[in-house]
Design an enzyme around this catalytic site. Structure first.
Site, mmCIF file in Angstrom:
data_model
loop_
_atom_site.group_PDB
_atom_site.id
_atom_site.type_symbol
_atom_site.label_atom_id
_atom_site.label_comp_id
_atom_site.label_asym_id
_atom_site.label_seq_id
_atom_site.Cartn_x
_atom_site.Cartn_y
_atom_site.Cartn_z
ATOM 1 N N GLU A 1 -16.229 20.813 38.807
ATOM 2 C CA GLU A 1 -16.427 19.401 38.471
ATOM 3 C C GLU A 1 -15.422 18.520 39.210
ATOM 4 O O GLU A 1 -15.774 17.440 39.689
ATOM 5 C CB GLU A 1 -16.269 19.193 36.963
ATOM 6 C CG GLU A 1 -17.332 19.860 36.130
ATOM 7 C CD GLU A 1 -17.089 19.662 34.653
ATOM 8 O OE1 GLU A 1 -17.878 18.918 34.040
ATOM 9 O OE2 GLU A 1 -16.105 20.231 34.121
ATOM 10 N N LYS B 1 -23.055 12.075 30.591
ATOM 11 C CA LYS B 1 -22.711 13.101 31.577
ATOM 12 C C LYS B 1 -23.944 13.993 31.739
ATOM 13 O O LYS B 1 -24.003 15.108 31.217
ATOM 14 C CB LYS B 1 -21.488 13.894 31.103
ATOM 15 C CG LYS B 1 -20.909 14.828 32.140
ATOM 16 C CD LYS B 1 -19.622 15.472 31.626
ATOM 17 C CE LYS B 1 -19.047 16.435 32.643
ATOM 18 N NZ LYS B 1 -17.824 17.073 32.147
#
Length: 119
Positions: free
Chosen positions: A21, A98
């Site tokens: 990420e 997200k």
């Protein structure tokens, strides 16, 4: 309390607890609902007496694109703090989406919703 809302502000950030990420980044989407009294702005037709949502949008995108954090909770708090720096804004609800979260099962979205106000 009047409301000024921004929906679907999208920006690429490098937030998350996993190295992937942080390295690759991902899209985050932000919804804002700001509480303020717009009567003075409406009576005077004066932008300086309300919140300039274009400026807020740019600032929020800068937060998402800025310094990485592990948690979307932290990101949401930073966004709320940014909104509350505007004098007219008395309270704000922030939703951080997200949609590409690293989850091993099918899902549509992950969100955090926080509400903050001036003390």
């Amino acid at each position: 309390m009047d409301r000024v809302a921004l929906r679907g502000l999208a920006a690429r950030g490098h937030h998350g607890v996993f190295a992937r990420e942080r390295e690759q980044g991902q899209t985050f989407v932000v919804d804002l609902d700001m509480g303020l009294d717009t009567r003075s702005a409406a009576e005077s037709d004066d932008l300086s007496r309300t919140v300039h949502y274009g400026v807020v949008a740019e600032e929020v995108v800068a937060v998402v694109e800025g310094e990485p954090v592990d948690l979307i909770e932290t990101l949401a708090q930073r966004i709320a703090d940014t909104c509350l720096r505007h004098e007219a804004v008395r309270e704000v609800e922030v939703v951080v989406h997200k949609p590409d979260a690293p989850i091993a099962v099918p899902f549509e979205d992950v969100t955090i919703t926080i509400k903050r106000s001036r003390a």
